[in-house]
Scaffold this motif. Structure first.
Motif, mmCIF file in Angstrom:
data_model
loop_
_atom_site.group_PDB
_atom_site.id
_atom_site.type_symbol
_atom_site.label_atom_id
_atom_site.label_comp_id
_atom_site.label_asym_id
_atom_site.label_seq_id
_atom_site.Cartn_x
_atom_site.Cartn_y
_atom_site.Cartn_z
ATOM 1 N N UNK A 54 85.965 77.438 -61.439
ATOM 2 C CA UNK A 54 87.037 77.909 -62.308
ATOM 3 C C UNK A 54 88.254 76.993 -62.232
ATOM 4 N N UNK A 55 88.612 76.571 -61.030
ATOM 5 C CA UNK A 55 89.754 75.676 -60.881
ATOM 6 C C UNK A 55 89.492 74.338 -61.556
ATOM 7 N N UNK A 56 88.246 73.867 -61.454
ATOM 8 C CA UNK A 56 87.882 72.616 -62.120
ATOM 9 C C UNK A 56 87.991 72.755 -63.637
ATOM 10 N N UNK A 57 87.596 73.904 -64.160
ATOM 11 C CA UNK A 57 87.690 74.154 -65.601
ATOM 12 C C UNK A 57 89.142 74.192 -66.057
ATOM 13 N N UNK A 58 89.988 74.848 -65.264
ATOM 14 C CA UNK A 58 91.420 74.878 -65.583
ATOM 15 C C UNK A 58 91.988 73.458 -65.606
ATOM 16 N N UNK A 59 91.619 72.676 -64.603
ATOM 17 C CA UNK A 59 92.142 71.314 -64.521
ATOM 18 C C UNK A 59 91.705 70.484 -65.725
ATOM 19 N N UNK A 60 90.435 70.620 -66.106
ATOM 20 C CA UNK A 60 89.919 69.862 -67.244
ATOM 21 C C UNK A 60 90.611 70.263 -68.545
ATOM 22 N N UNK A 61 90.970 71.539 -68.654
ATOM 23 C CA UNK A 61 91.607 72.044 -69.872
ATOM 24 C C UNK A 61 93.127 71.901 -69.843
ATOM 25 N N UNK A 62 93.663 71.474 -68.690
ATOM 26 C CA UNK A 62 95.109 71.350 -68.563
ATOM 27 C C UNK A 62 95.811 72.692 -68.485
ATOM 28 N N UNK A 81 101.932 76.239 -60.498
ATOM 29 C CA UNK A 81 101.962 74.793 -60.689
ATOM 30 C C UNK A 81 100.914 74.076 -59.846
ATOM 31 N N UNK A 82 100.321 74.791 -58.905
ATOM 32 C CA UNK A 82 99.279 74.184 -58.078
ATOM 33 C C UNK A 82 98.351 75.273 -57.562
ATOM 34 N N UNK A 83 97.051 74.981 -57.533
ATOM 35 C CA UNK A 83 96.058 75.928 -57.013
ATOM 36 C C UNK A 83 94.881 75.137 -56.470
ATOM 37 N N UNK A 84 94.475 75.443 -55.259
ATOM 38 C CA UNK A 84 93.316 74.774 -54.683
ATOM 39 C C UNK A 84 92.744 75.628 -53.556
ATOM 40 N N UNK A 86 91.320 75.767 -49.727
ATOM 41 C CA UNK A 86 91.233 75.086 -48.443
ATOM 42 C C UNK A 86 90.322 75.915 -47.547
ATOM 43 N N UNK A 87 90.301 75.615 -46.269
ATOM 44 C CA UNK A 87 89.367 76.321 -45.386
ATOM 45 C C UNK A 87 89.718 77.795 -45.236
ATOM 46 N N UNK A 88 90.948 78.146 -45.570
ATOM 47 C CA UNK A 88 91.398 79.529 -45.413
ATOM 48 C C UNK A 88 91.164 80.377 -46.654
ATOM 49 N N UNK A 89 91.407 79.793 -47.826
ATOM 50 C CA UNK A 89 91.264 80.583 -49.044
ATOM 51 C C UNK A 89 91.838 79.882 -50.247
ATOM 52 N N UNK A 90 92.325 80.684 -51.194
ATOM 53 C CA UNK A 90 92.890 80.187 -52.443
ATOM 54 C C UNK A 90 94.396 80.021 -52.272
ATOM 55 N N UNK A 91 94.832 78.771 -52.161
ATOM 56 C CA UNK A 91 96.251 78.484 -51.975
ATOM 57 C C UNK A 91 96.920 78.294 -53.336
ATOM 58 N N UNK A 92 98.069 78.940 -53.510
ATOM 59 C CA UNK A 92 98.783 78.891 -54.778
ATOM 60 C C UNK A 92 100.239 78.484 -54.544
ATOM 61 N N UNK A 93 100.748 77.647 -55.433
ATOM 62 C CA UNK A 93 102.177 77.329 -55.428
ATOM 63 C C UNK A 93 102.697 77.594 -56.835
ATOM 64 N N UNK A 94 103.735 78.413 -56.903
ATOM 65 C CA UNK A 94 104.244 78.816 -58.204
ATOM 66 C C UNK A 94 105.749 78.736 -58.294
ATOM 67 N N UNK A 95 106.246 79.011 -59.502
ATOM 68 C CA UNK A 95 107.686 78.998 -59.733
ATOM 69 C C UNK A 95 108.049 80.169 -60.630
ATOM 70 N N UNK A 96 108.885 81.053 -60.104
ATOM 71 C CA UNK A 96 109.378 82.172 -60.894
ATOM 72 C C UNK A 96 110.353 81.654 -61.944
#
Length: 229
Positions: A54-62, A81-84, A86-96
């Motif tokens: 799913x993340x790859x699809x989002x990246x391909x579609x922008x 603004x960022x999602x990937x 890692x060994x722990x889980x789904x890391x997200x960085x966003x901006x309100x």
């Protein structure tokens, strides 16, 4: 936790209480979901790699998953603004979006520790169900959104019904094939047909005559016909 669409497959996980690095400009980061471990409050375990496609699809579609308030599609409060993974889980960085009142309210609540949850909205694409334990291992998910949440909210019953429906479909196929169900499987089957937990447990005991014997297909079907009168 909802936006029921075709296939009855959109659901969300229990909140993962790991929002961190909240800044005054509204930027924050945290885990929307973690892998493995104990099942969450909905009986789910997310497998590593579940979000990769799913993340790859989002990246391909922008595109990126949406950032909502409490899973409300009419209340976007910023953007991821960022999602990937890692060994722990789904890391997200966003901006309100601090120009939006609800986002400012969310920022204040987060800053003061009044809420501290992230929760994901997704479509289940691949999964396994352990009918003995009721645990769902989610293997491939189509990630739609990640929300800032306080509590897992009102979707509990709906998620349960969605899962029960799918499990019941599998068990119906098993019955049609002439296989026997365990008592736990028989309860799961009844729940998927709309029985409450207590009704399903009681019905299973009545049908199986309290002997702990598996239910045959004909026995189960005859029991339901008897209930209908």
């Amino acid at each position: 936790m909802q936006f029921k669409d075709a296939g009855l497959s959109l659901a969300h996980s229990a909140p993962v209480l790991q929002i961190k690095a909240l800044k005054d400009d509204g930027e924050f980061e945290g885990y929307g979901s973690t892998f493995g471990g104990e099942p969450d409050s909905y009986g789910d375990v997310v497998a590593p790699g579940a979000f990769a496609e799913s993340l790859a699809s989002h990246k391909a579609a922008g595109t990126m998953p949406k950032l909502f308030w409490q899973h409300q599609r009419d209340e976007p409060i910023g953007k991821w603004v960022e999602a990937f993974e890692d060994e722990k889980g789904l890391f997200m960085r966003g901006r309100l979006n601090m120009d939006v009142q609800r986002a400012r309210e969310a920022h204040s609540l987060l800053k003061n520790g009044d809420i501290d949850g992230l929760s994901i909205g997704y479509r289940i694409k691949e999964y396994k169900v352990d009918t003995e334990t009721g645990v769902w291992t989610l293997e491939k998910l189509d990630l739609k959104e990640v929300s800032v949440v306080s509590i897992g909210a009102n979707e509990n019953a709906r998620i349960t019904s969605v899962k029960a429906f799918k499990a019941a479909h599998q068990l119906t196929d098993k019955l049609k094939a002439g296989d026997r169900l365990t008592e736990r499987e028989f309860e799961t089957w009844l729940k998927g047909l709309g029985f409450s937990n207590s009704e399903a447990e009681r019905a299973a005991r009545v049908c199986l005559k309290g002997q702990g014997e598996p239910a045959a297909a004909d026995d189960g079907l005859a029991f339901l016909l008897a209930l209908k009168g």
